[in-house]
Design a protein around this motif. Structure first.
Motif, short mmCIF file in Angstrom:
data_model
loop_
_atom_site.label_atom_id
_atom_site.label_comp_id
_atom_site.label_asym_id
_atom_site.label_seq_id
_atom_site.Cartn_x
_atom_site.Cartn_y
_atom_site.Cartn_z
N MET A 70 9.44 6.82 -0.12
CA MET A 70 7.99 6.70 -0.14
C MET A 70 7.57 5.24 -0.04
SD MET A 70 5.47 5.64 -2.53
CE MET A 70 5.88 6.11 -4.21
N GLY A 71 8.23 4.39 -0.83
CA GLY A 71 7.86 2.98 -0.86
C GLY A 71 8.03 2.28 0.47
N GLN A 72 9.17 2.50 1.11
CA GLN A 72 9.43 1.85 2.40
C GLN A 72 8.47 2.34 3.47
OE1 GLN A 72 11.27 -0.62 3.26
NE2 GLN A 72 12.97 -0.82 1.84
N LEU A 73 8.25 3.65 3.51
CA LEU A 73 7.36 4.22 4.51
C LEU A 73 5.92 3.76 4.28
CD1 LEU A 73 7.23 6.10 6.96
CD2 LEU A 73 7.01 8.04 5.39
N ALA A 74 5.48 3.78 3.03
CA ALA A 74 4.12 3.38 2.71
C ALA A 74 3.91 1.90 3.00
CB ALA A 74 3.80 3.67 1.24
N ALA A 75 4.89 1.07 2.67
CA ALA A 75 4.77 -0.37 2.91
C ALA A 75 4.62 -0.68 4.39
CB ALA A 75 5.99 -1.10 2.34
N LEU A 233 10.24 5.84 9.69
CA LEU A 233 9.58 4.54 9.91
C LEU A 233 10.18 3.85 11.13
CD1 LEU A 233 7.58 2.40 8.89
CD2 LEU A 233 9.45 1.44 7.51
N GLY A 234 11.51 3.87 11.23
CA GLY A 234 12.15 3.24 12.37
C GLY A 234 11.78 3.90 13.68
N ALA A 235 11.71 5.24 13.67
CA ALA A 235 11.38 5.96 14.89
C ALA A 235 9.95 5.67 15.34
CB ALA A 235 11.58 7.46 14.68
N ILE A 236 9.03 5.58 14.38
CA ILE A 236 7.64 5.24 14.73
C ILE A 236 7.60 3.84 15.35
CG2 ILE A 236 5.33 4.79 13.81
CD1 ILE A 236 5.96 6.86 11.61
N ALA A 237 8.35 2.91 14.77
CA ALA A 237 8.39 1.54 15.29
C ALA A 237 8.94 1.51 16.71
CB ALA A 237 9.24 0.66 14.38
N SER A 238 9.92 2.37 17.00
CA SER A 238 10.49 2.38 18.34
C SER A 238 9.50 2.90 19.37
CB SER A 238 11.76 3.25 18.36
OG SER A 238 11.45 4.63 18.32
N ARG A 246 4.95 -5.30 12.54
CA ARG A 246 4.22 -5.06 11.29
C ARG A 246 4.82 -3.88 10.53
NH1 ARG A 246 -1.78 -4.62 13.48
NH2 ARG A 246 -2.24 -4.23 11.28
N LEU A 247 5.18 -2.82 11.23
CA LEU A 247 5.80 -1.67 10.58
C LEU A 247 7.08 -2.05 9.85
CD1 LEU A 247 5.29 0.96 13.41
CD2 LEU A 247 4.35 1.17 11.10
N LEU A 248 7.82 -3.01 10.39
CA LEU A 248 9.14 -3.37 9.87
C LEU A 248 9.13 -4.66 9.06
CD1 LEU A 248 11.21 -2.52 13.07
CD2 LEU A 248 10.80 -1.05 11.08
N THR A 249 7.95 -5.21 8.80
CA THR A 249 7.85 -6.48 8.07
C THR A 249 8.61 -6.44 6.74
OG1 THR A 249 5.71 -7.04 9.03
CG2 THR A 249 6.26 -8.09 6.94
N HIS A 250 8.50 -5.34 6.02
CA HIS A 250 9.10 -5.24 4.68
C HIS A 250 10.33 -4.32 4.67
CE1 HIS A 250 5.40 -7.20 3.55
NE2 HIS A 250 4.71 -6.21 4.09
N PHE A 251 10.80 -3.95 5.84
CA PHE A 251 11.93 -3.02 5.93
C PHE A 251 13.23 -3.81 5.85
CE2 PHE A 251 14.52 0.05 8.63
CZ PHE A 251 14.54 1.05 7.68
N ASN A 252 13.60 -4.16 4.61
CA ASN A 252 14.77 -4.99 4.40
C ASN A 252 15.34 -4.78 3.00
OD1 ASN A 252 13.17 -6.67 2.57
ND2 ASN A 252 12.21 -7.49 4.43
N GLY A 253 16.47 -5.41 2.75
CA GLY A 253 17.13 -5.23 1.46
C GLY A 253 16.34 -5.75 0.28
N ALA A 254 15.60 -6.84 0.49
CA ALA A 254 14.82 -7.40 -0.62
C ALA A 254 13.75 -6.42 -1.09
CB ALA A 254 14.17 -8.72 -0.18
N MET A 255 13.06 -5.78 -0.16
CA MET A 255 12.04 -4.80 -0.55
C MET A 255 12.69 -3.56 -1.16
SD MET A 255 9.01 -3.80 -0.99
CE MET A 255 8.09 -5.16 -0.25
N LEU A 304 17.28 -0.59 16.26
CA LEU A 304 15.99 -0.93 16.89
C LEU A 304 16.07 -2.22 17.70
CD1 LEU A 304 13.71 0.00 13.88
CD2 LEU A 304 13.69 1.10 16.11
N ASP A 305 17.04 -3.07 17.39
CA ASP A 305 17.20 -4.33 18.12
C ASP A 305 17.97 -4.16 19.42
OD1 ASP A 305 15.77 -5.85 16.35
OD2 ASP A 305 17.52 -6.39 15.14
#
Length: 308
Positions: A70-75, A233-238, A246-255, A304-305
């Motif tokens: 939820m958190g990753q998708l919402a962010a 989230l990744g599929a929407i970004a693709s 913007r969709l992937l700004t917070h999609f990382n280990g720190a978040m 995605l890269d």
């Protein structure tokens, strides 16, 4: 389906505790369809239903699985300017709030009592809103089973701890005005009602009793339910390169770490899949350490890269 989304679907569908390969195969292609439905909508407003309460936990709390998804998708959606409304019930409210607290964007939270009346009342409010939902996603949210009651994977009846959120997805004499998406890993979650009964009964312990009866327009089956949300989230970004950064700004280990830390320390979420420390506060999800979940995020990001 693009090769990138197919790769993301494969990453999220990896087997963890039991062989779910036939369930994943049945739902194959739904990730692309779900992502396309959101990506192509001119003005999406996404609702996310989450929270799986465990009364016998130490302390009694919702599971960690579903919360990070939820958190990753919402962010990501909020960062891209897409309104997000998180929906949970009273037993899971503290943990959901704890996750939303660490998200960088504005995310709405709706909490309902554990009753059908409360859920249907919220449904009417959502329908009458100035900007109604266009999509509703359930992540690791228990569905009615064969006997009309929600069950944990062991078969335990959790009706007293679980608001019937299925009434936001289906109800007699009512048709949802939003597209529905179900994400899960155990076959007792909302959305899994589209799976063939014989498949669930043969591949899932206690499947005859716990098998979900609530369907969704699109079903995403993943090794851990959170991973299905990451994949979405990744599929929407693709599909939306204009919004991908913007969709992937917070999609990382720190978040990922920040979300789980807040869910556990502030929200008291637990990992009820651990057999060594059953249902206690710890930085794990479905027995797996945080690093394993970060690795899934990194694999999706790497996909995605790659050139399309």
């Amino acid at each position: 389906m693009s090769s990138i989304i197919a790769q993301i679907e494969h990453i999220a569908g990896q087997t963890v505790r039991r062989d779910i390969s036939r369930l994943v195969a049945f739902a194959r292609g739904n990730l692309a369809l779900a992502a396309q439905s959101i990506a192509e909508h001119p003005a999406p407003h996404v609702g996310i239903v989450c929270g799986f309460f465990v009364r016998h936990g130490e302390p009694p709390s919702p599971e960690t699985d579903g919360l990070n998804g939820m958190g990753q998708l919402a962010a990501g959606l909020a960062e891209a300017g897409i309104p997000v409304t998180v929906i949970t019930d009273a037993p899971c409210a503290k943990a959901a709030w704890a996750v939303i607290e660490v998200l960088p964007g504005e995310v709405d939270l709706q909490v309902v009592a554990v009753s059908a009346v409360a859920v249907r009342r919220l449904r009417s409010q959502l329908e009458a809103a100035d900007r109604p939902l266009t999509h509703l996603i359930a992540i690791e949210r228990c569905s009615f089973g064969a006997d009309g009651k929600p069950h944990r994977e062991h078969g335990w009846d959790i009706s007293n701890d679980t608001a019937p959120m299925e009434y936001l997805f289906q109800d007699d004499g009512w048709t949802p005005g939003w597209k529905t998406i179900g994400i899960g890993d155990g076959c007792n979650e909302i959305g899994m009602g589209v799976l063939p009964k014989e498949l669930v009964e043969s591949d899932v312990p206690n499947g005859k009793l716990i098998a979900a009866t609530t369907p969704a327009d699109f079903l995403i089956v993943s090794g851990v339910a959170n991973w299905g949300a990451y994949a979405l989230l990744g599929a929407i970004a693709s599909l939306r390169p204009d919004l991908a950064a913007r969709l992937l700004t917070h999609f990382n280990g720190a978040m990922e770490r920040a979300i789980l830390k807040s869910a556990v320390e502030l929200g008291q979420a637990i990992d009820d899949s651990r057999t060594d420390r059953l249902g206690q506060l710890q930085m794990t999800i479905d027995r797996l350490p945080l690093e394993d979940h970060i690795r899934i995020i990194e694999q999706i990001a790497a996909a995605l890269d790659e050139p399309a």
